[in-house]
Design an enzyme around this catalytic site. Sequence first.
Site, short mmCIF file in Angstrom:
data_model
loop_
_atom_site.label_atom_id
_atom_site.label_comp_id
_atom_site.label_asym_id
_atom_site.label_seq_id
_atom_site.Cartn_x
_atom_site.Cartn_y
_atom_site.Cartn_z
N HIS A 221 0.84 -1.20 0.00
CA HIS A 221 0.00 0.00 0.00
C HIS A 221 0.88 1.25 0.00
CE1 HIS A 221 -4.21 -1.51 1.41
NE2 HIS A 221 -3.69 -2.28 0.47
N TYR B 234 4.33 6.56 9.93
CA TYR B 234 3.46 5.43 9.60
C TYR B 234 4.25 4.33 8.87
CZ TYR B 234 -0.94 3.05 8.52
OH TYR B 234 -1.96 2.12 8.46
N PRO C 207 -3.61 0.68 18.83
CA PRO C 207 -3.32 0.22 17.46
C PRO C 207 -3.57 1.24 16.35
CG PRO C 207 -5.28 -0.84 18.31
CD PRO C 207 -4.70 -0.05 19.44
N TYR D 250 -8.96 5.84 7.51
CA TYR D 250 -9.08 6.25 8.91
C TYR D 250 -10.09 7.40 8.95
CZ TYR D 250 -4.74 3.73 10.08
OH TYR D 250 -3.77 2.75 10.28
N LYS E 47 1.53 0.32 15.05
CA LYS E 47 2.93 0.24 15.50
C LYS E 47 3.25 -1.00 16.32
CE LYS E 47 3.92 3.33 13.23
NZ LYS E 47 4.69 2.91 12.07
P1 FAS Z 1 2.46 -11.24 21.75
O1 FAS Z 1 1.52 -10.90 22.88
O2 FAS Z 1 1.96 -11.29 20.36
O3 FAS Z 1 3.12 -12.68 22.03
C1 FAS Z 1 3.49 -13.07 23.34
C2 FAS Z 1 3.44 -14.59 23.38
O4 FAS Z 1 3.92 -15.01 24.65
C3 FAS Z 1 2.01 -15.11 23.23
O5 FAS Z 1 1.95 -16.08 22.22
C4 FAS Z 1 1.70 -15.70 24.60
O6 FAS Z 1 0.87 -16.84 24.51
C5 FAS Z 1 3.09 -16.04 25.12
N1 FAS Z 1 3.19 -16.04 26.59
C6 FAS Z 1 2.67 -15.15 27.46
N2 FAS Z 1 2.98 -15.51 28.73
C7 FAS Z 1 3.72 -16.65 28.64
C8 FAS Z 1 4.34 -17.49 29.59
N3 FAS Z 1 4.25 -17.24 30.90
N4 FAS Z 1 5.02 -18.59 29.15
C9 FAS Z 1 5.13 -18.83 27.82
N5 FAS Z 1 4.57 -18.08 26.85
C10 FAS Z 1 3.87 -16.99 27.28
N6 FAS Z 1 -0.96 -4.10 16.72
C11 FAS Z 1 -1.08 -3.47 15.53
O7 FAS Z 1 -0.08 -2.95 15.03
N7 FAS Z 1 -2.30 -3.40 14.90
C12 FAS Z 1 -3.43 -4.00 15.43
O8 FAS Z 1 -4.50 -3.93 14.85
C13 FAS Z 1 -3.33 -4.68 16.65
N8 FAS Z 1 -4.43 -5.32 17.18
C14 FAS Z 1 -4.30 -5.97 18.38
C15 FAS Z 1 -5.38 -6.66 18.97
C16 FAS Z 1 -5.26 -7.30 20.21
C17 FAS Z 1 -6.45 -8.02 20.82
C18 FAS Z 1 -4.02 -7.25 20.90
C19 FAS Z 1 -3.86 -7.88 22.28
C20 FAS Z 1 -2.93 -6.60 20.33
C21 FAS Z 1 -3.05 -5.97 19.05
N9 FAS Z 1 -1.96 -5.34 18.44
C22 FAS Z 1 -2.07 -4.70 17.26
C23 FAS Z 1 -0.66 -5.37 19.03
C24 FAS Z 1 -0.06 -6.73 18.74
O9 FAS Z 1 0.02 -6.92 17.37
C25 FAS Z 1 1.27 -6.78 19.44
O10 FAS Z 1 2.00 -5.58 19.27
C26 FAS Z 1 2.12 -7.95 18.97
O11 FAS Z 1 1.36 -9.12 19.13
C27 FAS Z 1 3.39 -7.96 19.82
O12 FAS Z 1 4.04 -9.15 19.61
P2 FAS Z 1 4.81 -9.86 20.81
O13 FAS Z 1 5.65 -8.85 21.51
O14 FAS Z 1 5.43 -11.08 20.23
O15 FAS Z 1 3.69 -10.23 21.88
C1 PHB Z 2 -5.41 -4.03 10.84
O1 PHB Z 2 -5.46 -4.29 9.62
O2 PHB Z 2 -5.70 -4.88 11.72
C2 PHB Z 2 -4.98 -2.65 11.29
C3 PHB Z 2 -4.50 -1.76 10.34
C4 PHB Z 2 -4.09 -0.49 10.75
C5 PHB Z 2 -4.20 -0.12 12.09
C6 PHB Z 2 -4.68 -1.03 13.03
C7 PHB Z 2 -5.09 -2.30 12.63
O3 PHB Z 2 -3.82 1.12 12.48
#
Ligand code: FAS
Ligand code: PHB
Length: 393
Positions: free
Chosen positions: A72, A387, A295, A201, A299
């Site tokens: 994009h 971005y 989100p 957005y 980032k």
């Molecule tokens: P993660 O949380 O992805 O991974 C951590 C891992 O550690 C998990 O698999 C967990 O099961 C494991 N873990 C935890 N405790 C443990 C333990 N005691 N023992 C062993 N394993 C353990 N970011 C965006 O940029 N755009 C979005 O739209 C967006 N939507 C999101 C929606 C939700 C519901 C959430 C919670 C986050 C969202 N995020 C979004 C942010 C998300 O993408 C995070 O930034 C990203 O998953 C970060 O990756 P990790 O640091 O690997 O953490």
């Molecule tokens: C998504 O595609 O999940 C998404 C994209 C942009 C954002 C947040 C989430 O800022």
Amino acid sequence: MHTTVGIVGGGPAGLLLARLLRNAGIDSVTLESRDRAYVEQRQRAGILEQGTVDALRAAGAAERMDREGMVHHGIELRFDRGLHRVDFPALTGGRSVMVYAQTEVVKDLIALQLADGGPLLFGAQVRSVEGADGDRPVIRYVHEGREQTLTCDYVVGCDGFHGVARNAVPESVRTTYERTYPYSWLGILAEAPPVYDELIYAHSTRGFALASMRSPAVSRLYLQVPNHTDPADWPDERIWDELDARFAVDADPGWKLERGPVSAKAVLPMRSSVTEPMRYGRVFLAGDAAHIVPPTGAKGLNLAASDVIVLARALIHEHNTGSAELLDAYSDTCLRRVWRAEHFSYFMTTTLHTDPAQSPFDTRLQLSQLTRLTSSAHAAAELAENYTGLPIG
Ligand code: FAS
Ligand code: PHB
């Protein structure tokens, strides 16, 4: 069991780190508490910055991304019933983003790790990380019903916001900065072709809305809702009607989203949080284990990637030269970029969302800021640079 780098958490941060270390000949063990199916289907991020894309390509983990991902070159901002495009390459000297879901990145990295990487244990619940200030930190975990220990040269906490690795940093040296927001996101996944080419957005007095996508056949959409919203209070038709109302523009009064079966629906709270330092002794924190962003700025996943890119570079430097200089600089190096992303995420969130308590004066300020962003190349460049991702390290 002993390993050079013990990785707590098999999300994007832990999996990418394991891959980068494996490619440099450094052994690691990754402990993930959930099972593979859960980790691979967990709906989260959708946008990869240029730096993340480059790192996945360099790690040999981008073959499917380059085939199925969507590049994009901009986003659309909608406000005051008007629409404006932000042209990334024109404003950043050629940078763009990749639409490729976090679920797919995780699937690709897991497949590679299981094929030829170090041990990746699912169902391995880490209980504690001990001895951070010694020479051999220990990870205590339960796997297949048995208490286990893993001794390491280094431990990296990639276990997310609710993980345990952060506790290895003594409270006496640990500071957490945080902010919560007076609204959440209701996110849906729908089998409905996006009727838009790039992400939209939208600021509206009814609240924020975001139109994203997962493929030419699957839409990913979000709308601002009050905190503690129950998804059950939002039947599909109500969601579609509200999204159409928030994206409405005078230039195209008939503009409507393509509707389709909603396959996932969840409410996501909005939070900013940073834990400093991101290193204590031989224990390092990366990704959501160290910081959380709302989100809106896309980032979260990309910060997780940039942390482990910096950390892998430092571990490889120490492995090859014996010098710990990059490891010693890890926390400060990452925190400069983390705080920049925290500010950008805060800016996008507070500029585009309608705080229930905000005054009409506040709304005029938001509209003035959005008008500035879409009428000044200098202001638009600041958005586009953040971005598409600032330089790593
Ligand atoms: P993660 O949380 O992805 O991974 C951590 C891992 O550690 C998990 O698999 C967990 O099961 C494991 N873990 C935890 N405790 C443990 C333990 N005691 N023992 C062993 N394993 C353990 N970011 C965006 O940029 N755009 C979005 O739209 C967006 N939507 C999101 C929606 C939700 C519901 C959430 C919670 C986050 C969202 N995020 C979004 C942010 C998300 O993408 C995070 O930034 C990203 O998953 C970060 O990756 P990790 O640091 O690997 O953490
Ligand atoms: C998504 O595609 O999940 C998404 C994209 C942009 C954002 C947040 C989430 O800022």
